[in-house]
Design a protein around this motif. Structure first.
Motif, short mmCIF file in Angstrom:
data_model
loop_
_atom_site.label_atom_id
_atom_site.label_comp_id
_atom_site.label_asym_id
_atom_site.label_seq_id
_atom_site.Cartn_x
_atom_site.Cartn_y
_atom_site.Cartn_z
N HIS A 29 48.74 38.51 46.45
CA HIS A 29 47.62 37.79 45.83
C HIS A 29 46.43 38.73 45.64
CE1 HIS A 29 49.34 33.85 45.79
NE2 HIS A 29 49.37 33.69 47.09
N GLY A 30 46.08 39.45 46.71
CA GLY A 30 44.92 40.33 46.64
C GLY A 30 45.10 41.48 45.68
N MET A 42 40.41 44.02 48.19
CA MET A 42 40.50 45.47 48.36
C MET A 42 39.31 45.99 49.17
SD MET A 42 39.18 48.59 47.11
CE MET A 42 38.53 48.23 45.48
N LEU A 43 38.10 45.52 48.86
CA LEU A 43 36.91 45.98 49.55
C LEU A 43 36.89 45.52 51.01
CD1 LEU A 43 34.24 45.34 46.76
CD2 LEU A 43 35.19 47.54 47.49
N MET A 44 37.57 44.43 51.31
CA MET A 44 37.62 43.92 52.69
C MET A 44 38.80 44.47 53.47
SD MET A 44 36.48 39.92 52.13
CE MET A 44 36.45 39.62 53.90
N GLY A 45 39.54 45.42 52.86
CA GLY A 45 40.66 46.04 53.55
C GLY A 45 41.86 45.14 53.71
N ARG A 46 41.99 44.12 52.84
CA ARG A 46 43.08 43.16 52.97
C ARG A 46 44.28 43.50 52.10
NH1 ARG A 46 42.18 38.23 54.97
NH2 ARG A 46 44.46 38.19 55.00
N LEU A 47 44.27 44.66 51.45
CA LEU A 47 45.45 45.09 50.70
C LEU A 47 46.36 45.97 51.57
CD1 LEU A 47 44.12 45.85 47.11
CD2 LEU A 47 44.88 43.71 48.12
N SER A 48 46.02 46.07 52.82
CA SER A 48 46.80 46.86 53.76
C SER A 48 48.12 46.16 54.09
CB SER A 48 46.01 47.07 55.05
OG SER A 48 46.82 47.62 56.06
N LYS A 90 38.82 38.76 35.10
CA LYS A 90 38.47 39.02 33.70
C LYS A 90 38.54 37.76 32.86
CE LYS A 90 40.29 43.73 34.09
NZ LYS A 90 41.38 44.66 33.69
N ASN A 91 39.57 36.98 33.07
CA ASN A 91 39.75 35.69 32.40
C ASN A 91 40.13 34.68 33.47
OD1 ASN A 91 40.79 33.41 31.00
ND2 ASN A 91 41.28 34.68 29.22
N PRO A 92 39.12 34.04 34.11
CA PRO A 92 39.39 33.25 35.31
C PRO A 92 40.50 32.21 35.17
CG PRO A 92 37.04 33.54 35.05
CD PRO A 92 37.69 34.10 33.81
N LYS A 93 40.51 31.47 34.09
CA LYS A 93 41.50 30.40 33.95
C LYS A 93 42.91 30.95 33.80
CE LYS A 93 42.40 26.08 31.45
NZ LYS A 93 42.57 25.31 32.70
N ARG A 94 43.06 31.95 32.96
CA ARG A 94 44.38 32.55 32.75
C ARG A 94 44.81 33.40 33.93
NH1 ARG A 94 44.17 37.33 28.86
NH2 ARG A 94 43.47 38.25 30.83
N ASP A 95 43.89 34.25 34.40
CA ASP A 95 44.26 35.20 35.44
C ASP A 95 44.51 34.53 36.79
OD1 ASP A 95 44.01 37.10 33.52
OD2 ASP A 95 42.09 37.89 34.21
N SER A 96 43.91 33.36 37.01
CA SER A 96 44.17 32.65 38.27
C SER A 96 45.64 32.27 38.38
CB SER A 96 43.29 31.40 38.37
OG SER A 96 43.63 30.45 37.37
N ILE A 97 46.29 32.06 37.24
CA ILE A 97 47.72 31.73 37.23
C ILE A 97 48.52 32.92 37.76
CG2 ILE A 97 49.71 31.18 35.78
CD1 ILE A 97 47.78 29.69 33.92
N TRP A 98 48.19 34.13 37.25
CA TRP A 98 48.93 35.32 37.67
C TRP A 98 48.67 35.66 39.13
CZ3 TRP A 98 52.75 36.20 34.73
CH2 TRP A 98 52.66 36.01 33.35
N VAL A 99 47.43 35.48 39.57
CA VAL A 99 47.12 35.72 40.99
C VAL A 99 47.91 34.77 41.88
CG1 VAL A 99 45.30 35.61 42.74
CG2 VAL A 99 44.82 36.65 40.51
#
Length: 222
Positions: A29-30, A42-48, A90-99
């Motif tokens: 997700h991150g 990424m800034l919170m170190g949660r992609l580890s 970048k595109n909240p409505k669309r990109d929230s689906i991919w996340v």
């Protein structure tokens, strides 16, 4: 199940698959949010990939261990949710689906990885045959936990991933109204769990997929 030795053996088989299934689900997700414009995780170190950064004492340890100990047919849990600022995409409505789809997608990928582990366990040279059964048992556990998490998270109830996907696909006004269910999502889920509706819905889907993935790996037990 009340044999302490048997419980320890089962937990040792399930521990690694459960830990990484839950951890990589959140990292996915991150990572996807970062790729689509939101660097919060990424800034919170949660992609580890270090599981310690993602462990939730109840959802990552106590709940899965308890389900294994009582012999539950389905084991699931959760890690600390990765923070995502959906407005920063970048595109909240669309990109929230991919996340949202990134988490279940990671579980699908991990299920396929465990298929490979099962296959390798069945094709070890004679000198390494001792490791065959543990690899196959762990592979079967890995397939099971990842399929359960994938199917569970795709249920269209916010804040599950499927709920966020549904909100992203619905037209604006309907999406807004649907998103209002989010504070009650886990209550709805618990009700579905204890009334047996969740198991009735998920059971056949998970069982069918598990049979398929076990067969792909050549699992010795179905």
């Amino acid at each position: 199940m009340n044999d302490p030795v048997q419980i320890i053996q089962i937990i040792s088989i399930w521990a690694l698959p459960v830990l990484f299934a839950i951890t990589l689900h959140e990292v996915a997700h991150g990572w996807m949010a970062w790729r689509l414009g939101d660097p919060t995780a990424m800034l919170m170190g949660r992609l580890s990939l270090n599981p310690i950064r993602h462990i939730d004492p109840i959802g990552t340890i106590l709940l899965p261990a308890g389900l294994v100990a009582i012999g539950s047919p389905f084991v699931f849990g959760w890690a600390k949710p990765v923070p995502v600022n959906f407005d920063g995409l970048k595109n909240p409505k669309r990109d929230s689906i991919w996340v949202s789809l990134a988490g279940p997608g990671a579980n699908l990928g991990m299920a396929l990885f465990w298929v490979l582990v099962i296959w390798l366990g069945g094709h070890l040279p004679a000198g390494a045959a001792y490791f065959a059964e543990p690899m196959q048992l762990m592979g079967m556990a890995g397939i099971t936990i990842n399929l359960v998490l994938m199917v569970l998270n795709l249920i269209p109830i916010p804040p599950l991933d499927g709920g966020r996907v549904a909100a992203g696909l619905l037209p604006g006004p309907l999406s807004y109204q649907f998103s209002k269910l989010e504070p009650y999502g886990f209550i709805i889920l618990i009700v579905l769990l204890f009334t047996g509706v969740l198991g009735t819905f998920m059971g056949p889907i998970v069982s069918s997929l598990r049979q398929l993935f076990f067969a792909l790996g050549g699992a010795p037990m179905l």
